[in-house]
Design a protein around this motif. Structure first.
Motif, PDB file in Angstrom:
ATOM      1  N   GLY A 144     -10.217   4.173  -2.705  1.00 58.59           N
ATOM      2  CA  GLY A 144      -9.871   3.809  -4.127  1.00 58.59           C
ATOM      3  C   GLY A 144      -8.470   3.665  -4.242  1.00 58.59           C
ATOM      4  O   GLY A 144      -7.914   2.680  -4.949  1.00 58.59           O
ATOM      5  N   TRP A 145      -7.800   4.522  -3.461  1.00 58.98           N
ATOM      6  CA  TRP A 145      -6.247   4.111  -3.050  1.00 58.98           C
ATOM      7  C   TRP A 145      -6.134   2.816  -2.573  1.00 58.98           C
ATOM      8  O   TRP A 145      -5.262   2.082  -3.159  1.00 58.98           O
ATOM      9  CB  TRP A 145      -5.658   5.014  -2.091  1.00 58.98           C
ATOM     10  CG  TRP A 145      -4.461   4.967  -1.625  1.00 58.98           C
ATOM     11  CD1 TRP A 145      -3.446   4.028  -2.222  1.00 58.98           C
ATOM     12  CD2 TRP A 145      -3.890   5.187  -0.347  1.00 58.98           C
ATOM     13  NE1 TRP A 145      -2.205   4.267  -1.450  1.00 58.98           N
ATOM     14  CE2 TRP A 145      -2.628   4.596  -0.153  1.00 58.98           C
ATOM     15  CE3 TRP A 145      -4.445   5.729   0.949  1.00 58.98           C
ATOM     16  CZ2 TRP A 145      -1.656   4.876   0.785  1.00 58.98           C
ATOM     17  CZ3 TRP A 145      -3.830   5.745   1.996  1.00 58.98           C
ATOM     18  CH2 TRP A 145      -2.440   5.553   2.084  1.00 58.98           C
ATOM     19  N   LEU A 146      -6.910   2.340  -1.679  1.00 59.28           N
ATOM     20  CA  LEU A 146      -6.849   1.026  -1.181  1.00 59.28           C
ATOM     21  C   LEU A 146      -7.032  -0.114  -2.155  1.00 59.28           C
ATOM     22  O   LEU A 146      -6.320  -1.356  -2.106  1.00 59.28           O
ATOM     23  CB  LEU A 146      -7.628   0.648   0.122  1.00 59.28           C
ATOM     24  CG  LEU A 146      -7.130   1.755   1.481  1.00 59.28           C
ATOM     25  CD1 LEU A 146      -8.298   1.421   2.784  1.00 59.28           C
ATOM     26  CD2 LEU A 146      -5.859   1.250   1.930  1.00 59.28           C
ATOM     27  N   ALA A 147      -8.106   0.102  -3.058  1.00 63.34           N
ATOM     28  CA  ALA A 147      -8.430  -0.871  -4.148  1.00 63.34           C
ATOM     29  C   ALA A 147      -7.078  -0.797  -4.998  1.00 63.34           C
ATOM     30  O   ALA A 147      -7.030  -2.171  -5.491  1.00 63.34           O
ATOM     31  CB  ALA A 147      -9.650  -0.456  -4.730  1.00 63.34           C
ATOM     32  N   ARG A 148      -6.520   0.295  -5.394  1.00 69.57           N
ATOM     33  CA  ARG A 148      -5.398   0.132  -6.394  1.00 69.57           C
ATOM     34  C   ARG A 148      -4.213  -0.550  -5.614  1.00 69.57           C
ATOM     35  O   ARG A 148      -3.479  -1.368  -6.405  1.00 69.57           O
ATOM     36  CB  ARG A 148      -5.121   1.433  -6.796  1.00 69.57           C
ATOM     37  CG  ARG A 148      -6.261   2.211  -7.817  1.00 69.57           C
ATOM     38  CD  ARG A 148      -5.761   3.543  -8.214  1.00 69.57           C
ATOM     39  NE  ARG A 148      -5.428   4.504  -7.180  1.00 69.57           N
ATOM     40  CZ  ARG A 148      -6.158   5.347  -6.659  1.00 69.57           C
ATOM     41  NH1 ARG A 148      -7.454   5.353  -7.087  1.00 69.57           N
ATOM     42  NH2 ARG A 148      -5.818   6.318  -5.800  1.00 69.57           N
ATOM     43  N   ALA A 149      -3.844  -0.212  -4.406  1.00 74.12           N
ATOM     44  CA  ALA A 149      -2.599  -0.949  -3.654  1.00 74.12           C
ATOM     45  C   ALA A 149      -3.050  -2.636  -3.533  1.00 74.12           C
ATOM     46  O   ALA A 149      -2.255  -3.307  -3.617  1.00 74.12           O
ATOM     47  CB  ALA A 149      -2.703  -0.332  -2.211  1.00 74.12           C
ATOM     48  N   ALA A 150      -4.152  -2.831  -3.263  1.00 71.27           N
ATOM     49  CA  ALA A 150      -4.379  -4.378  -3.179  1.00 71.27           C
ATOM     50  C   ALA A 150      -4.327  -5.086  -4.539  1.00 71.27           C
ATOM     51  O   ALA A 150      -3.643  -6.076  -4.630  1.00 71.27           O
ATOM     52  CB  ALA A 150      -5.985  -4.593  -2.626  1.00 71.27           C
TER      53      ALA A 150
END
Length: 234
Positions: free
Chosen positions: A139-145
């Protein structure tokens, strides 16, 4: 949602082509109206040699401990990579001869996430090692992307538990039976969901790889073009 079990791939890279059911070259991996699943399993000798993503994308490599994630990343990634195994190796060299790993494991995790945060502050593509048991990380990586103008993609290594355990023995390092069962359950649930076309929230695509498909890969990289250009799976 599109689930595509492509029936033919060339054995070498070629020019970009529009996405299609089968083709000998690059296929569109982003800028689709719905997430896409590419199943590259069970086609020995016919898998792609390279995967090419957009210039700001985040690619997560996930699978069982011992499945070959770090080996694949070290061999194939062209660009920034953040591998928790590299972080552990660094700390093992410092403290492994004095302390059991369980004592400094929290420091390894903090160092890994700090390195990941630094990489995500840049504007280039990033490939990340993920154990698959921490859904909040994806989830963190998706938001960062999204914040950096890219998309999250998943590369899932689907190997048998016996193959993964053999990989652990080969590298001389394993996880506890409890931890392995936990990883096994999480990986199985994720693979089943992806096979149904049900990707984790925020993921733009997923690629399913068996050992043959992973071994065939010689490049995982990112385009250098502007954000408006096609983002391709080669």
């Amino acid at each position: 949602m599109s689930v595509n079990r492509t029936t033919a791939y060339a054995t070498t890279s070629a020019a970009a082509l529009p996405a299609q059911p089968a083709g000998p070259a690059c296929e569109v991996c982003r800028d689709r109206p719905a997430p896409v699943v590419r199943d590259l399993r069970e086609r020995p000798g016919r898998g792609p040699r390279a995967l090419l993503f957009g210039p700001r994308d985040v690619v997560v490599v996930t699978g069982l401990p011992g499945s070959g994630k770090s080996t694949l990343m070290r061999r194939a990634v062209r660009g920034a990579r953040v591998d928790s195994q590299d972080t552990r190796d660094t700390w093992d060299a410092r403290l492994g001869h004095r302390l059991p790993y369980a004592v400094y494991r929290p420091l390894v995790r903090l160092a890994h996430y700090a390195a990941l945060a630094r990489a995500l502050r840049g504007d280039g593509g990033v490939v990340v090692h993920d154990c698959g048991t921490q859904s909040w990380v994806r989830g963190w990586l998706a938001r960062a992307a999204r914040r950096r103008g890219g998309t999250l993609h998943l590369l899932l290594l689907d190997v048998t538990p016996d193959t993964a355990l053999s990989g652990q023995r080969e590298r001389g390092r394993g996880v506890s039976r409890y931890a392995f069962l936990r990883h096994r359950g999480a990986a199985a649930r994720l693979i089943r969901a992806v096979e149904r076309g049900d990707l984790p929230a925020g993921a733009g695509s997923a690629v399913l790889l068996d050992r043959d498909a992973a071994d065939a890969l010689r490049g995982i990289g990112f385009t250098g073009r502007s954000q408006a250009a096609p983002h391709r799976l080669a």
